[in-house]
Design an enzyme around this catalytic site. Structure first.
Site, PDB file in Angstrom:
ATOM      1  N   GLU A   1       0.844  -1.200   0.000  1.00 38.46           N
ATOM      2  CA  GLU A   1       0.000   0.000   0.000  1.00 38.46           C
ATOM      3  C   GLU A   1       0.875   1.244   0.000  1.00 38.46           C
ATOM      4  OE1 GLU A   1      -3.421   2.072   2.846  1.00 38.46           O
ATOM      5  OE2 GLU A   1      -3.098  -0.096   2.913  1.00 38.46           O
TER       6      GLU A   1
ATOM      7  N   ASP B   1       0.090   5.183   0.789  1.00 36.18           N
ATOM      8  CA  ASP B   1      -1.033   5.804   1.482  1.00 36.18           C
ATOM      9  C   ASP B   1      -0.802   7.290   1.710  1.00 36.18           C
ATOM     10  OD1 ASP B   1      -3.437   5.868   2.778  1.00 36.18           O
ATOM     11  OD2 ASP B   1      -2.731   4.953   4.626  1.00 36.18           O
TER      12      ASP B   1
ATOM     13  N   GLU C   1      -2.976  10.316   3.559  1.00 37.99           N
ATOM     14  CA  GLU C   1      -4.137  10.626   4.374  1.00 37.99           C
ATOM     15  C   GLU C   1      -4.066  12.087   4.803  1.00 37.99           C
ATOM     16  OE1 GLU C   1      -5.043   6.312   6.415  1.00 37.99           O
ATOM     17  OE2 GLU C   1      -3.915   7.791   7.582  1.00 37.99           O
TER      18      GLU C   1
END
Length: 291
Positions: free
Chosen positions: A108, A110, A112
């Site tokens: 992953e 990522d 955010e």
């Protein structure tokens, strides 16, 4: 030594073994042609100039998400996002590339965006997983208000590195160390997802500020999603430069890019797992110091 050389040989061979793959061209076509709406209050909208947008909304009942129609193995991914304005504390807006399968093989990349109280800056929280191993968090304060207008967030993923950019400025790089103790996303296709959800137990000031649902729904907007990337066929994991603009496949940072990365690290990085001695009292992970 043989193992490292073998991995290097495999990476060097990627560009040559590409018959069962296609490069997905980077286009600015309507997002609805490239993504699937998944759940929640997910809407396709048009701005005053006729450009298509996708909105994701969060309320106390449901989150929202969409994902790319295709899976990719390496590529450059760009998307414009306008984040939740005003009091967005507790909310998290995300874009990420992720594999589908058992967690022990989980990869992953990522990004955010952690919501804020009114007047406070957003935090961009990044993490990278490979073979189920994460805990590679780095956080940044953005140098602009990401709620006033759309800004472009990019991921370049190739066999040599992962590079995250904001408005074309590199902010984080993870190199492929070609070491067994430093796994790197290399063999599994990933799909791009975007979502908005509530994480008030940790997202804003470590969870001290909770979501104020009187401000709901919280809505973020996305547009201009492009994926100039390899789309694997027949379960092939190989990738190359057979068509389209694939300059990203062997891309490295030049001197100017390295200086921009250094500047962001000096001025805007607020957390780096590679300097957190409380988490790693016996020494930092092997990739630290060589990113």
């Amino acid at each position: 030594m043989w193992r490292q050389s073998s991995r290097a040989y495999c990476i060097a061979s990627l560009a040559a073994l590409c018959l069962s793959l296609a490069i997905s061209p980077a286009t600015s076509s309507d997002m609805a042609d490239s993504v699937d709406m998944m759940w929640g209050n997910t809407q396709v909208l048009y701005d005053g100039a006729g450009r298509q947008m996708v909105s994701l909304s969060l309320d106390c009942w449901t989150t929202s998400a969409f994902r790319s129609k295709n899976k990719y193995l390496f590529g450059r991914f760009d998307i414009d996002i306008k984040l939740v304005p005003k009091d967005s504390a507790g909310t998290v807006t995300t874009i990420y590339l992720v594999t589908e399968g058992p967690w022990k093989y989980h990869d992953e990349i990522d990004l955010e965006f952690l919501g804020n109280t009114t007047g406070e800056p957003y935090t961009l929280h990044t993490n990278i997983y490979a073979k189920g191993k994460g805990d590679r968090e780095m956080q940044y304060r953005l140098w602009f208000d990401p709620t006033e207008d759309f800004n472009t967030y990019s991921i370049i993923w190739n066999p040599h590195m992962i590079l995250i950019l904001v408005n074309g400025v590199p902010i984080r790089r993870m190199r492929n160390q070609m070491r067994d103790d430093t796994p790197f996303p290399l063999y599994q296709p990933m799909r791009l997802y975007a979502s908005i959800w509530d994480a008030d137990e940790w997202a804003t000031q470590g969870g001290r500020i909770k979501t104020d649902w009187s401000h709901a729904p919280f809505t973020a907007f996305f547009r201009n999603y492009t994926a100039n990337a390899c789309v694997p066929n027949n379960k092939a994991w190989i990738c190359g430069q057979e068509s389209g603009d694939s300059s990203w496949f062997n891309q490295e940072l030049d001197e100017e890019g390295q200086q921009k990365l250094n500047d962001v690290n000096a001025k805007n990085k607020i957390y780096d797992y590679c300097t957190d001695s409380r988490r790693f009292p016996n020494g930092y992970p092997p990739e630290c110091g060589s990113q």
